[in-house]
Scaffold this active site. Sequence first.
Site, mmCIF file in Angstrom:
data_model
loop_
_atom_site.group_PDB
_atom_site.id
_atom_site.type_symbol
_atom_site.label_atom_id
_atom_site.label_comp_id
_atom_site.label_asym_id
_atom_site.label_seq_id
_atom_site.Cartn_x
_atom_site.Cartn_y
_atom_site.Cartn_z
ATOM 1 N N THR A 88 0.795 -1.040 -0.060
ATOM 2 C CA THR A 88 0.052 0.088 -0.277
ATOM 3 C C THR A 88 1.025 1.210 0.171
ATOM 4 O O THR A 88 1.977 1.370 0.997
ATOM 5 C CB THR A 88 -1.089 -0.225 1.053
ATOM 6 O OG1 THR A 88 -1.722 -1.170 0.938
ATOM 7 C CG2 THR A 88 -1.809 1.160 1.364
ATOM 8 N N GLY A 131 -5.366 -4.619 7.149
ATOM 9 C CA GLY A 131 -6.349 -3.677 7.297
ATOM 10 C C GLY A 131 -7.724 -3.972 8.448
ATOM 11 O O GLY A 131 -8.359 -3.579 8.830
ATOM 12 N N GLY A 164 -10.266 -3.490 2.440
ATOM 13 C CA GLY A 164 -9.079 -2.794 3.808
ATOM 14 C C GLY A 164 -9.613 -1.997 4.835
ATOM 15 O O GLY A 164 -10.520 -1.070 4.059
ATOM 16 N N ASP A 165 -8.369 -1.708 5.181
ATOM 17 C CA ASP A 165 -8.551 -0.167 6.032
ATOM 18 C C ASP A 165 -8.048 1.014 5.193
ATOM 19 O O ASP A 165 -8.209 2.084 5.143
ATOM 20 C CB ASP A 165 -7.714 0.535 7.378
ATOM 21 C CG ASP A 165 -6.477 0.104 6.186
ATOM 22 O OD1 ASP A 165 -5.987 -0.990 6.149
ATOM 23 O OD2 ASP A 165 -5.171 1.057 6.845
#
Length: 366
Positions: free
Chosen positions: A200, A254, A230-231
């Site tokens: 990421t 995440g 995910g986050d």
Amino acid sequence: MRGFSVPFVRALAALCVAFALPATAQEADPRWSIAIHGGAGTIARENMTAEQDAAYRAALQQALDAGKAVLAGGGDALDAVEAVITRLEDDEKFNAGRGAVFTWDGTHELDASIMDGRTRDAGAVAGVTGIRHPILLARKVMTDSPHVMLAGKGAEAFAAEQGLELMPPEWFDTDARREALERMKAERLSALDVDIKFGTVGAVALDSHGNLAAGTSTGGMTGKRWGRIGDSPLIGAGTYADNRSCAISATGWGEYFIRVGVAHEICARLRYDFRIAALEEQLGVPRDADGLPEYIIHASELALDAEIAQRAADDVMDEVKALGGDGGIILVTPEGHALFSFNTSGMYRGRATSDGVDEVAIYADE
């Protein structure tokens, strides 16, 4: 207020206003700061060739230079964040944009988010395909739609309306990511077994106008299914910016960052720390004959030390680790501190400030 004198009430009201004002009321201050990341995880020297090490450092430096140029020229934090992330989205070494991992079905589903610390406006997209720069789409959601998050086909339709650049599916394909998916299926591995690092990408910045911004972009986890998110596109989990406290971008597992609410949690702790520091300063002000403070400490007169911000970030990352998750964050404060916190053996990262800091790093001992 029954039982309190008028002077006391007025002093208390002034004190509350002073504490409520952002600590970033420093428009004349030319300071700027930026931090970037390209993912965290099991990143060890023995697993990297000299050529790979050099290539990652060069890519990080190029992205950092792009953001630094915006800020040094008096540009906005949002533009600096965008300049960094669009470059990393085009680099297949990172799990975002062109280098995104494959889903279980052999496709690419991209997530991104961005946030303006001045207004707390935010935009995010989740599960989109074919978008060359998801971070640009997230910013369009923030500026050109009434929403904060769009997902899937709807987000793609909005991207087309906004004239954003689209790419064919094969443009996102890379041999290394395909091999990871094939190995995962053949050996019945988990995503963490094949993704020893979370690629990421993200950036956080403070501009010379005193405004903060944060952005994050990702391809998610190898072999993800059922529209897993995910986050990274979740405001408060993987991305958050607030001029009153900090700007955060996260990378890691995440599900755990979502459960802890990592990005907002760190910023909230820093807001609390700032209020405590302001209260302590005010309590030290001399009193007049009526016992009232002779003057009110204004928020713009105060600043938190880098050690306080680092401790807040480390404590939250310890919570992530205690639950079983790993990863890291980058952090910039209103005072211009550019910091990192991660509980893995490495994180692709870099930072630069108007004070002359300019560096990139990979391993935990750097």
